[in-house]
Design a protein around this motif. Structure first.
Motif, PDB file in Angstrom:
ATOM      1  N   THR A 217       0.849  -1.182   0.000  1.00 28.94           N
ATOM      2  CA  THR A 217       0.000   0.000   0.000  1.00 28.94           C
ATOM      3  C   THR A 217       0.886   1.234   0.000  1.00 28.94           C
ATOM      4  OG1 THR A 217      -1.629  -1.195   1.328  1.00 28.94           O
ATOM      5  CG2 THR A 217      -1.845   1.185   1.234  1.00 28.94           C
ATOM      6  N   GLU A 218       0.604   2.156  -0.896  1.00 30.36           N
ATOM      7  CA  GLU A 218       1.369   3.403  -0.908  1.00 30.36           C
ATOM      8  C   GLU A 218       0.890   4.276   0.248  1.00 30.36           C
ATOM      9  OE1 GLU A 218       2.553   7.037  -3.891  1.00 30.36           O
ATOM     10  OE2 GLU A 218       1.755   5.177  -4.715  1.00 30.36           O
ATOM     11  N   LEU A 219       1.837   4.809   1.003  1.00 27.10           N
ATOM     12  CA  LEU A 219       1.517   5.544   2.224  1.00 27.10           C
ATOM     13  C   LEU A 219       1.422   7.040   1.968  1.00 27.10           C
ATOM     14  CD1 LEU A 219       3.880   3.738   4.739  1.00 27.10           C
ATOM     15  CD2 LEU A 219       1.503   3.229   4.211  1.00 27.10           C
ATOM     16  N   ASN A 220       0.415   7.664   2.601  1.00 26.81           N
ATOM     17  CA  ASN A 220       0.269   9.115   2.595  1.00 26.81           C
ATOM     18  C   ASN A 220       0.830   9.626   3.912  1.00 26.81           C
ATOM     19  OD1 ASN A 220      -1.124   8.963   0.158  1.00 26.81           O
ATOM     20  ND2 ASN A 220      -3.063   8.632   1.211  1.00 26.81           N
ATOM     21  N   LEU A 221       2.052  10.098   3.880  1.00 23.13           N
ATOM     22  CA  LEU A 221       2.749  10.512   5.094  1.00 23.13           C
ATOM     23  C   LEU A 221       2.783  12.027   5.199  1.00 23.13           C
ATOM     24  CD1 LEU A 221       5.664   8.003   4.705  1.00 23.13           C
ATOM     25  CD2 LEU A 221       3.954   7.929   6.492  1.00 23.13           C
ATOM     26  N   MET A 222       2.668  12.525   6.449  1.00 20.93           N
ATOM     27  CA  MET A 222       2.727  13.964   6.698  1.00 20.93           C
ATOM     28  C   MET A 222       4.134  14.316   7.163  1.00 20.93           C
ATOM     29  SD  MET A 222       0.331  16.191   9.164  1.00 20.93           S
ATOM     30  CE  MET A 222       0.476  17.949   9.224  1.00 20.93           C
ATOM     31  N   ASP A 223       4.731  15.319   6.523  1.00 22.67           N
ATOM     32  CA  ASP A 223       6.089  15.729   6.870  1.00 22.67           C
ATOM     33  C   ASP A 223       6.122  16.397   8.234  1.00 22.67           C
ATOM     34  OD1 ASP A 223       7.274  14.827   4.529  1.00 22.67           O
ATOM     35  OD2 ASP A 223       6.747  16.660   3.455  1.00 22.67           O
ATOM     36  N   ASN A 224       7.238  16.201   8.918  1.00 19.35           N
ATOM     37  CA  ASN A 224       7.475  16.825  10.210  1.00 19.35           C
ATOM     38  C   ASN A 224       8.065  18.212   9.959  1.00 19.35           C
ATOM     39  OD1 ASN A 224       8.064  17.469  12.835  1.00 19.35           O
ATOM     40  ND2 ASN A 224       9.405  15.727  13.199  1.00 19.35           N
ATOM     41  N   PRO A 225       7.404  19.284  10.416  1.00 23.48           N
ATOM     42  CA  PRO A 225       7.960  20.627  10.172  1.00 23.48           C
ATOM     43  C   PRO A 225       9.255  20.878  10.945  1.00 23.48           C
ATOM     44  CG  PRO A 225       5.948  20.752  11.473  1.00 23.48           C
ATOM     45  CD  PRO A 225       6.110  19.327  11.067  1.00 23.48           C
ATOM     46  N   ALA A 226       9.513  20.147  12.023  1.00 21.16           N
ATOM     47  CA  ALA A 226      10.716  20.348  12.827  1.00 21.16           C
ATOM     48  C   ALA A 226      11.911  19.592  12.284  1.00 21.16           C
ATOM     49  CB  ALA A 226      10.452  19.919  14.273  1.00 21.16           C
TER      50      ALA A 226
ATOM     51  N   ALA B 279      12.142  12.494  13.811  1.00 18.70           N
ATOM     52  CA  ALA B 279      11.593  11.734  12.691  1.00 18.70           C
ATOM     53  C   ALA B 279      11.261  12.647  11.516  1.00 18.70           C
ATOM     54  CB  ALA B 279      10.341  10.992  13.132  1.00 18.70           C
ATOM     55  N   ARG B 280      11.224  12.048  10.357  1.00 23.42           N
ATOM     56  CA  ARG B 280      10.910  12.766   9.134  1.00 23.42           C
ATOM     57  C   ARG B 280       9.405  12.963   8.973  1.00 23.42           C
ATOM     58  NH1 ARG B 280      12.820  10.421   3.330  1.00 23.42           N
ATOM     59  NH2 ARG B 280      11.722  11.914   2.044  1.00 23.42           N
ATOM     60  N   PHE B 281       8.623  12.047   9.541  1.00 18.83           N
ATOM     61  CA  PHE B 281       7.165  12.101   9.395  1.00 18.83           C
ATOM     62  C   PHE B 281       6.513  12.119  10.773  1.00 18.83           C
ATOM     63  CE2 PHE B 281       8.864   9.528   5.848  1.00 18.83           C
ATOM     64  CZ  PHE B 281       8.616  10.417   4.826  1.00 18.83           C
ATOM     65  N   ILE B 282       5.291  12.675  10.824  1.00 19.59           N
ATOM     66  CA  ILE B 282       4.540  12.726  12.076  1.00 19.59           C
ATOM     67  C   ILE B 282       3.111  12.261  11.831  1.00 19.59           C
ATOM     68  CG2 ILE B 282       5.895  14.603  13.079  1.00 19.59           C
ATOM     69  CD1 ILE B 282       3.619  16.507  12.319  1.00 19.59           C
ATOM     70  N   CYS B 283       2.410  12.001  12.925  1.00 21.32           N
ATOM     71  CA  CYS B 283       0.985  11.670  12.863  1.00 21.32           C
ATOM     72  C   CYS B 283       0.217  12.966  12.629  1.00 21.32           C
ATOM     73  CB  CYS B 283       0.549  11.009  14.161  1.00 21.32           C
ATOM     74  SG  CYS B 283      -1.225  10.744  14.271  1.00 21.32           S
ATOM     75  N   PRO B 284      -0.689  13.020  11.651  1.00 26.01           N
ATOM     76  CA  PRO B 284      -1.405  14.265  11.378  1.00 26.01           C
ATOM     77  C   PRO B 284      -2.439  14.626  12.454  1.00 26.01           C
ATOM     78  CG  PRO B 284      -2.163  12.531   9.926  1.00 26.01           C
ATOM     79  CD  PRO B 284      -1.010  11.973  10.683  1.00 26.01           C
ATOM     80  N   VAL B 285      -2.855  13.675  13.275  1.00 28.20           N
ATOM     81  CA  VAL B 285      -3.886  13.940  14.278  1.00 28.20           C
ATOM     82  C   VAL B 285      -3.262  14.366  15.599  1.00 28.20           C
ATOM     83  CG1 VAL B 285      -5.812  12.944  15.561  1.00 28.20           C
ATOM     84  CG2 VAL B 285      -5.455  12.323  13.177  1.00 28.20           C
ATOM     85  N   VAL B 286      -2.365  13.566  16.129  1.00 29.27           N
ATOM     86  CA  VAL B 286      -1.809  13.803  17.455  1.00 29.27           C
ATOM     87  C   VAL B 286      -0.489  14.569  17.377  1.00 29.27           C
ATOM     88  CG1 VAL B 286      -1.076  12.674  19.594  1.00 29.27           C
ATOM     89  CG2 VAL B 286      -2.913  11.700  18.259  1.00 29.27           C
ATOM     90  N   GLY B 287       0.283  14.371  16.328  1.00 28.63           N
ATOM     91  CA  GLY B 287       1.557  15.041  16.173  1.00 28.63           C
ATOM     92  C   GLY B 287       2.740  14.251  16.693  1.00 28.63           C
ATOM     93  N   LEU B 288       2.558  12.949  16.954  1.00 31.18           N
ATOM     94  CA  LEU B 288       3.674  12.109  17.408  1.00 31.18           C
ATOM     95  C   LEU B 288       4.629  11.847  16.250  1.00 31.18           C
ATOM     96  CD1 LEU B 288       1.858   9.422  19.577  1.00 31.18           C
ATOM     97  CD2 LEU B 288       3.327  11.249  20.372  1.00 31.18           C
ATOM     98  N   GLU B 289       5.917  11.831  16.568  1.00 32.61           N
ATOM     99  CA  GLU B 289       6.911  11.566  15.540  1.00 32.61           C
ATOM    100  C   GLU B 289       6.959  10.076  15.219  1.00 32.61           C
ATOM    101  OE1 GLU B 289      10.608  13.170  16.838  1.00 32.61           O
ATOM    102  OE2 GLU B 289      10.077  15.180  16.187  1.00 32.61           O
ATOM    103  N   MET B 290       7.158   9.762  13.960  1.00 31.10           N
ATOM    104  CA  MET B 290       7.207   8.377  13.501  1.00 31.10           C
ATOM    105  C   MET B 290       8.662   7.909  13.526  1.00 31.10           C
ATOM    106  SD  MET B 290       5.385   6.985  10.094  1.00 31.10           S
ATOM    107  CE  MET B 290       6.542   6.222   9.015  1.00 31.10           C
ATOM    108  N   ASN B 291       9.175   7.652  14.749  1.00 25.55           N
ATOM    109  CA  ASN B 291      10.576   7.269  14.898  1.00 25.55           C
ATOM    110  C   ASN B 291      10.752   5.895  15.528  1.00 25.55           C
ATOM    111  OD1 ASN B 291       9.820   7.828  17.495  1.00 25.55           O
ATOM    112  ND2 ASN B 291      11.279   9.477  17.812  1.00 25.55           N
ATOM    113  N   GLY B 292       9.680   5.167  15.765  1.00 30.68           N
ATOM    114  CA  GLY B 292       9.792   3.826  16.308  1.00 30.68           C
ATOM    115  C   GLY B 292       9.454   3.726  17.777  1.00 30.68           C
ATOM    116  N   ARG B 293       9.354   4.836  18.450  1.00 27.23           N
ATOM    117  CA  ARG B 293       9.010   4.788  19.877  1.00 27.23           C
ATOM    118  C   ARG B 293       7.516   4.578  20.102  1.00 27.23           C
ATOM    119  NH1 ARG B 293      12.724   8.867  23.293  1.00 27.23           N
ATOM    120  NH2 ARG B 293      14.709   8.115  22.511  1.00 27.23           N
TER     121      ARG B 293
END
Length: 159
Positions: A89-98, A117-131
């Motif tokens: 599935t192709e992912l729609n990822l939101m970029d992290n402004p920081a 992280a390079r990407f974040i959750c668009p709803v909560v704002g958590l970074e997509m770094n594995g944590r």
């Protein structure tokens, strides 16, 4: 002098204990899983796709893997379950402004923060770094943190 029998070896000098098991660095494992393609081991670049096991791939690496039908091809265990492009599935990822990883010129004298992280959750704002756990919807490819999906409590994409 030496070897005259006057030395008595201790137990720890005679008995060798079990070897210590080398531990895998968890930070390095997370970086490898969330920042690099599971098939080609290159940095993730858009378009990014994911399989049903949650592994992230570069789309061009998956296409090259599927097109290579030579018999001497070594089977890649990270992508052996992918038989067609419909399995990913192709992912729609939101970029992290920081995040400023690719924006600056890399000379080798800069500190790379592997926890940002390079990407974040668009709803909560958590970074997509594995944590934190992340999920993607198979029908649209939107990526959310598990915390956001629990808050929304709906089967439909919020977009």
């Amino acid at each position: 002098m030496g070897c005259d029998g006057g030395t008595i070896p201790k137990r720890h000098e005679l008995v060798k204990g079990p070897r210590k098991v080398e531990k895998v660095d968890k930070v390095a494992e997370l970086v490898a899983r969330w920042f690099y393609c599971a098939l080609s081991q290159e940095k993730l670049q858009r378009p990014i796709v994911a399989c049903e096991l949650g592994r992230l791939y570069n789309k061009d690496a998956i296409i090259e893997f599927l097109l290579d039908k030579s018999p001497d091809k070594t089977p890649m265990e990270s992508a052996s379950h992918i038989k067609s492009i419909k399995n990913v599935t192709e992912l729609n990822l939101m970029d992290n402004p920081a995040w400023s990883g690719d924006k600056e010129s890399i000379k080798g004298d800069k500190y790379d923060d592997l926890q940002s992280a390079r990407f974040i959750c668009p709803v909560v704002g958590l970074e997509m770094n594995g944590r934190h756990r992340f999920c993607f919807l198979r029908n649209c490819g939107c990526v959310f943190s598990e915390r956001a999906l629990k808050e929304i409590k709906s089967e439909v994409c919020h977009k």
